[in-house]
Design an enzyme around this catalytic site. Structure first.
Site, PDB file in Angstrom:
ATOM      1  N   ASN A 590       5.747   6.140  -0.273  1.00 26.61           N
ATOM      2  CA  ASN A 590       5.068   7.615  -0.068  1.00 26.61           C
ATOM      3  C   ASN A 590       5.157   7.997   1.297  1.00 26.61           C
ATOM      4  O   ASN A 590       5.678   7.395   2.265  1.00 26.61           O
ATOM      5  CB  ASN A 590       3.594   7.104  -0.808  1.00 26.61           C
ATOM      6  CG  ASN A 590       2.768   6.163   0.116  1.00 26.61           C
ATOM      7  OD1 ASN A 590       3.339   5.125   0.816  1.00 26.61           O
ATOM      8  ND2 ASN A 590       1.755   6.620   0.502  1.00 26.61           N
ATOM      9  N   CYS A 592       2.770   7.347   3.403  1.00 27.61           N
ATOM     10  CA  CYS A 592       2.500   6.280   4.546  1.00 27.61           C
ATOM     11  C   CYS A 592       2.846   5.000   4.387  1.00 27.61           C
ATOM     12  O   CYS A 592       2.427   3.967   4.822  1.00 27.61           O
ATOM     13  CB  CYS A 592       0.937   6.381   4.499  1.00 27.61           C
ATOM     14  SG  CYS A 592       0.087   7.932   4.871  1.00 27.61           S
ATOM     15  N   GLU A 594       2.685   2.685   1.945  1.00 22.42           N
ATOM     16  CA  GLU A 594       2.108   1.482   1.490  1.00 22.42           C
ATOM     17  C   GLU A 594       2.500   1.488  -0.093  1.00 22.42           C
ATOM     18  O   GLU A 594       2.111   0.509  -0.581  1.00 22.42           O
ATOM     19  CB  GLU A 594       0.759   1.552   1.834  1.00 22.42           C
ATOM     20  CG  GLU A 594      -0.118   2.568   0.949  1.00 22.42           C
ATOM     21  CD  GLU A 594      -0.254   3.862   1.556  1.00 22.42           C
ATOM     22  OE1 GLU A 594      -1.305   4.529   1.366  1.00 22.42           O
ATOM     23  OE2 GLU A 594       0.694   4.326   2.251  1.00 22.42           O
TER      24      GLU A 594
END
Length: 958
Positions: A590, A592, A594
C-alpha cells in the site's frame, strides 16, 4: 462531582466565617467573653457559628449523594452528628473561649469525615484543600506590580462587552494545569502571561497568552507541554460547551459533571447538523455520559491536543464542538453500533481509546459515528491492461481518496512503451503518461479537504518501463514524464536480487508478452522467467532489453538517495508467507508499505488499521503480558467491527473486505518502550525486545481473531489458507527459505510462547480475519498519544516539529529526567542540545551510558534497524513500515543496507532518510520568539532531500 463537593465543604466553611457578628475594630471582632472566634486567612477575626458548618457539610453530602428523599434522612442525621463532633472538639479544648484558625476547623472536618467512614467526601476535600493552597501560594508569589497591572485590565468578551480581568479564575485555570506535574511553576506562567496583556485584550487573546507562555517553557521542562495542553483545554471547553448550550466557561474540575451533560447535547446537535449518524441517539446516553473520565484530558501533550483540535474534532462553521472524551466516545459508539450489548461495548472501546493503550487509525477517528463512516485506512488495486480499465482504476482512486484512504496501485500488467496495440495497430506510450494523470488526481482529490491525497504506484523490476519509472520523481528532464506528488515503489522478485548478488544479466519485458509473470513467484517465477529469456534468444520475443542486474540496482539506489523513491519492496516474501496464497497473489503493498494483500481486476484489497501503544504496557518487570493480551483482544474486536460498519465507495472494495476480512494490528512507541527499560536502540537487548514484544502481539492477535471466529464465524475464504493448515507466520519462514534457497536468507526463528496450543485452537475454531497484523507509520496517532512514531528511533532529543497543525518544540522527556537525576539538566545543557542539533554525543558531561541510550536515529547503525525489523517480521502476516536512517549516506552504504534488508527476510522497506540531505530547525529561549528558526541550520548536501521528516503522506495510513 469532585469540584462541587470540595467547594461545598471548604468554600462554605471559609465563607461561613467570613461574616463577623458585631463591630470590627483593628481586624478583631468584638465578641462576648468565653465565645469561640475564628481567624481567617487574611488575618480578620469573626465569630464561630455551628450552623454554618452544618450548612457546609450538608452541601457536600448533597453534591455527592443528591437530594433524593431516601438520602435526605441519612444526610440530616449524619450532618448533625458531624457538626456536633466538630463543635464539641473545640469547646472541649477551649472551655473559656478563644481563637481558632480556619485551617484548624477544616482539619477537624476532614478528621470527622474520615472517622465517620465518609471516605469519598473526605478524599475530595483533601484534594481540594491542596489545590487551594497551591493557588494561594501562586497568587502570593506574583509581584505587586503585576497584581496592580492586572487590576487595571479589562477583557473584551465575545459579545463585545468589557469585564475586569478575573485574576482568581486565571489562578484556578493555571493551578489546574499544573496539578500533578513536577518542576512547573504556576507563578512563572501567570507573571509572564500577565506582562503581555493590556486593557481591552480579548478573551481569546487572554487564553492564547497563557498557552504561548507555557509553550515557550517546554524546552526548559517537558512537563510544560502538558501545562500548555491543559491551558488550551480551557478555550476548547468554552468553544464547545457554549455552542452546545451547556455552559459558557468551565474549569477542568467542572467537567466532572458537565461531561455527562454535554454528551447528549453533542449527539443531538451533531444529528441536527447532519454530521453524526442518527443511530447514536439510540444509545443509553446517560449511562455513557457517566462513563466519561474527565481526568483523561490531562494525559495530552500540547502537540497531541492541538492536533486533535485542528484535524479531528467535528465542527460546524469552523466551531469545534467536540471535546476529547466526547471525541473518544463518539468513535467508540461508532465502532459498537452493530454490537448486541452496544452500550457496554461502547464503554469498553472508549476506555481503551481514552487510556491511550491503543489507538484506531486516522480514518476511523475521522469518520466513526458519522453519516459516512469510511473507517478503513488503505486500499490496494491492480490496474488492468486496457484503456477502460486504466481510467476505471483512476476513478476508483479518486473515489477512495475522497473519503480518506491511502492508495497502492499495481501497474505491472500495463504494457510497456513500444508494445503493440492490436485495436489501433499502433504502439503503446507505456505507463508513464497514465501515472502523470494519477499524480494529478491525487492532488485534485485531497481526501475530503482533510489532508493531501496520497497514492503509491508499484512496478515489478522486470517491466520494460522500469528505468523510466525509477526516474519519475526527478526534478530534471521532461516534466510531462515526471510525477512530483505521488509515491513510487519497486516490486522486486527474488530472482533479481540473486542476479545482483551474482553479477548476472537481467532482462526487461513488456507484460503484454509475458502476462503470467505478474502472477508467479518463487521457483515458478524463476522457471518461467528463464523460459522467456530463452524466447528472446530464439527470436520469439522481440521487445525486450538486457541490462546488468547490478547496474539497474545501482540506478534504483541512486534514485532512492536522490529523490526518496522508488521504495524497495520484495515480491516473493510477501507472497510465499501470505496466508491467502490459495486464493490470489499479492501484487503490491500500500501507500506506506505495511499491507500485503491479494488484488486482481475484481478485488480491491482493503485494510483496517490500529496500533497498540507499547510503552503503556511496560512496567517495572518489563512487558506486561496480561495487560497486553486484554488490549489486543479488545483492539482486534474493534478492527473486525470496522469491516461491517465501513462505508465503501467502490463495490469491489466491499466485496473483497467482506470476503477476507483482513485487519492490521500494529504498534507504536517502540522507542519509548526502550527508554522506559533503559535499553539502547542499537543493542542486542533492543533486538531481543523487538522479537519478544512482537511475538506477544502476534500470539494475542491470532488468539483474539480465533476467539471471534468461534463467536461470529470464520471468514469465507478461510478453507485452504495457511491458517487452516496450522501454518502461522513463524512457520511460513521455512517456505521462504526453501523457495529462495538457504544461501540467500538468514532469519532468527526462536520462539518462547506456547504456539502449539494456539495452533490447535485455530484448527478447532478457525480465524475471523485472513490477516491480523501490520505495523503502520502512526505519524499522527503517535502525536495524539504523545509517543514516538511506530518502530522509529528518536529523530532528535530537541527539535522543532512542523506539521499541518503548526510548529511544536519537542524535547525528549526521558533524557531530561535522566539528566535531572544526575544533576545535569540546566540552561547550559539546553543550549548544548540546540547547538549539537539534539544530539548528546558531543556533550562531554553526558555519561557514556546515557549517550548510548539517547543516540538519535542517524547515530544508530542501520543494521540495528534491520535486525529488529527482521525479528518482528517473522511474527507478522503482513509487513511493517520500516524507515531506514543512514548517516553520511553513499552508494556503498545503501547497497549494503538494502541487500541486508532482503537477506534478512524483510518484506518491505519505506523511506530512506539521509542525514546529508536533512536540515534541522532550532528553537530558542533567549530571543523570546517561540520556536524561532535559527539561521545556522544544517546546510543540506547538494543532493535533494530523500524525504521530509514529517511527511504528511505517512498520515494517510495513520
Amino acid at each position: 462531582m469532585q469540584t462541587d463537593t470540595n467547594q461545598a465543604i471548604s468554600g462554605a466553611v471559609d465563607n461561613t466565617h467570613g461574616q463577623a457578628t458585631g463591630a470590627v475594630s483593628g481586624g478583631i471582632a468584638a465578641t462576648a467573653p468565653g465565645q469561640l472566634r475564628v481567624i481567617k486567612r487574611n488575618g480578620t477575626v469573626v465569630a464561630f457559628e455551628e450552623s454554618k458548618i452544618s450548612v457546609a457539610i450538608t452541601k457536600a453530602f448533597l453534591a455527592v449523594e443528591g437530594g433524593t428523599a431516601a438520602a435526605s434522612s441519612r444526610i440530616h442525621e449524619t450532618v448533625a452528628k458531624l457538626t456536633d463532633q466538630v463543635a464539641a472538639t473545640f469547646r472541649r479544648r477551649m472551655p473559656s473561649g478563644g481563637t481558632i484558625h480556619i485551617e484548624d476547623i477544616q482539619d477537624q472536618v476532614e478528621l470527622s469525615l474520615m472517622r465517620a467512614g465518609e471516605h469519598k467526601i473526605a478524599r475530595d476535600y483533601v484534594i481540594y484543600r491542596e489545590e487551594q493552597a497551591r493557588k494561594r501560594a501562586a497568587k502570593a508569589s506574583l509581584s505587586q506590580e503585576t497584581q496592580a497591572a492586572a487590576s487595571a485590565i479589562n477583557v473584551v468578551q465575545a459579545d463585545g462587552s468589557r469585564a475586569p480581568l478575573d485574576l482568581d479564575r486565571l489562578h484556578t485555570i493555571v493551578s489546574e494545569a499544573c496539578v500533578g506535574l513536577d518542576d512547573v511553576s504556576e507563578a512563572d506562567i501567570l507573571d509572564e502571561a500577565l506582562k503581555n496583556l493590556y486593557d481591552g485584550v480579548t478573551a481569546d487573546e487572554l487564553s492564547t497568552s497563557l498557552v504561548i507562555t507555557a509553550r515557550t517553557m517546554i524546552e526548559q521542562e517537558p512537563n510544560y507541554s502538558f501545562v500548555a495542553a491543559r491551558l488550551l483545554s480551557d478555550s476548547l471547553r468554552a468553544e464547545a460547551l457554549s455552542f452546545l448550550g451547556v455552559a459558557e466557561t468551565a474549569t477542568q474540575g467542572d467537567m466532572e459533571h458537565l461531561y455527562a451533560r454535554a454528551l447528549p447535547a453533542y449527539i443531538a446537535r451533531g444529528i441536527e447538523l447532519e454530521l453524526l449518524a442518527p443511530e447514536l441517539a439510540s444509545f443509553d446516553l446517560e449511562k455513557l455520559g457517566r462513563a466519561l473520565l474527565p481526568e483523561r484530558d490531562l494525559q495530552f501533550t500540547y502537540l497531541g491536543l492541538q492536533t486533535l483540535y485542528d484535524r479531528y474534532f467535528i465542527h460546524s462553521a469552523e466551531t469545534r464542538f467536540e471535546l476529547p472524551q466526547i471525541f473518544f466516545m463518539r468513535v467508540a459508539m461508532g465502532l459498537a453500533v452493530e454490537e448486541t450489548a452496544r452500550d457496554d461495548r461502547a464503554i469498553e472501546f472508549y476506555k481503551l481509546l481514552s487510556s491511550f493503550d491503543y489507538m484506531s487509525s486516522t480514518p476511523t477517528l475521522f469518520n466513526a459515528g458519522t453519516l459516512r463512516p469510511q473507517l478503513s485506512s488503505c486500499y490496494l488495486t491492480t490496474v488492468p491492461d486496457d484503456l477502460h480499465g486504466i481510467y476505471g482504476a483512476i476513478q476508483d482512486n479518486a473515489m477512495l481518496s475522497k473519503f480518506a484512504g491511502g492508495l497502492g496501485n499495481d501497474w505491472t500488467p500495463v504494457r510497456a512503451l513500444g508494445a503493440y496495440i492490436k485495436g489501433t495497430n499502433g504502439k503503446s506510450q507505456g505507463i508513464v503518461p497514465f501515472l502523470k494523470v494519477v499524480n494529478d488526481t491525487a492532488v485534485a482529490v485531497n481526501q475530503g479537504g482533510k489532508r493531501k491525497g496520497a497514492v503509491c504506484a508499484y512496478l515489478e523490476t522486470w517491466h520494460l518501463d522500469i528505468e523510466e519509472f525509477v526516474e519519475l520523481r526527478k526534478n530534471t528532464g521532461d516534466d510531462r514524464r515526471r510525477t512530483h506528488d505521488m509515491n513510487t515503489a519497486n516490486w522486486i522478485p527474488d530472482l533479481f536480487m540473486k542476479r545482483v548478488f551474482n553479477g548476472e544479466d537481467w532482462t526487461l519485458f513488456s507484460p503484454s508478452d509475458v502476462p503470467d509473470l505478474h502472477d508467479l513467484y518463487g521457483r515458478a517465477f524463476e522457471q518461467r522467467y528463464q523460459q522467456y529469456e530463452a524466447m528472446t534468444r530464439s527470436g520469439e520475443i522481440t521487445l525486450f532489453k538486457t541490462v546488468k542486474a547490478e547496474n539497474l540496482w545501482r540506478k534504483m539506489l541512486g534514485m532512492l538517495f536522490e529523490t526518496g523513491h522508488p521504495w524497495m519492496t520484495f515480491k516473493d516474501p510477501c507472497n510465499l508467507r501470505s496466508p491467502q496464497q490459495h486464493v490470489g497473489v499479492v501484487h503490491s503493498s500500500n501507500l506506506c508499505t505495511e499491507i500485503t494483500l491479494n488484488t486482481n481486476a475484481d478485488e480491491i484489497a482493503v485494510c483496517n488499521l490500529g496500533s497498540v501503544n507499547l510503552p503503556q504496557h511496560i512496567d517495572d518487570n518489563g512487558l506486561n503480558l496480561e495487560k497486553l493480551r486484554n488490549t489486543v483482544r479488545t483492539a482486534v474486536r474493534m478492527l473486525d467491527n470496522v469491516i461491517d460498519i465501513n462505508y465503501y465507495s467502490v463495490d469491489s472494495a466491499r466485496n473483497s473486505n467482506f470476503k477476507h476480512r483482513p485487519v492490521g494490528l500494529g504498534l507504536m512507541g517502540f522507542q519509548d518502550a526502550l527508554y522506559r527499560q533503559h535499553i539502547a536502540y542499537g543493542s542486542d537487548q533492543a533486538v531481543t525486545f523487538a522479537d519478544r514484544s512482537m511475538e506477544a502481539i502476534s500470539y494475542y492477535a491470532i488468539e483474539a481473531s480465533s476467539e471471534l471466529a468461534a463467536e461470529r464465524g470464520t471468514y469465507s475464504s478461510y478453507q485452504g489458507s495457511l491458517w487452516s493448515q496450522g501454518i502461522f507466520p513463524i512457520d511460513s519462514i521455512q517456505k521462504l527459505i526453501e523457495e529462495r534457497g538457504a544461501d540467500y536468507i538468514q532469519v532468527n526463528q526462536e520462539q518462547t510462547l506456547d504456539w502449539a496450543n494456539l495452533r490447535a485452537q485455530v484448527l478447532r475454531q478457525g480465524m475471523r480475519n485472513s490477516n491480523v497484523m501490520a505495523i503502520a507509520p502512526t505519524a499522527t496517532i503517535a502525536n495524539i498519544t504523545g509517543v514516538s512514531q511506530s518502530i522509529e528511533p528518536t529523530y532528535q532529543n530537541l527539535y522543532v516539529k512542523s506539521n499541518l497543525s503548526g510548529e511544536f518544540t519537542v524535547v525528549n522527556p526521558y533524557l531530561v529526567k535522566d539528566l535531572k537525576d544526575r544533576g545535569l539538566w540546566d540552561g547550559v545543557m539546553v543550549n548544548d542540545l540546540k547547538y549539537f542539533d539534539g544530539s548528546v554525543q558531543a556533550i562531554d558531561r553526558v555519561p557514556a551510558d546515557l549517550k548510548a541510550i539517547y543516540a538519535t536515529a542517524f547515530e544508530v547503525e542501520p543494521r540495528w534497524l534491520v535486525d529488529s525489523a527482521s525479528r518482528r517480521q517473522k511474527w507478522i502476516d503482513q509487513a511493517q513500515s520500516l524507515n531506514l536512517y543512514i548517516n553520511n549516506a553513499n552508494g556503498k552504504k545503501l547497497d549494503i543496507t538494502y541487500r541486508m534488508a532482503w537477506y534478512s527476510g524483510l518484506k518491505t522497506t519505506y523511506y530512506l532518510r539521509s542525514l546529508a540531505a536533512t536540515g534541522t530547525e532550532k528553537s530558542t529561549i533567549e530571543t523570546g520568539a517561540l520556536n524561532a528558526v535559527s539561521s545556522d541550520t544544517a546546510t543540506p548536501a547538494p543532493v535533494p532531500a530523500a524525504c521530509s521528516l514529517d511527511d504528511p503522506d505517512c498520515e494517510a495510513c495513520q
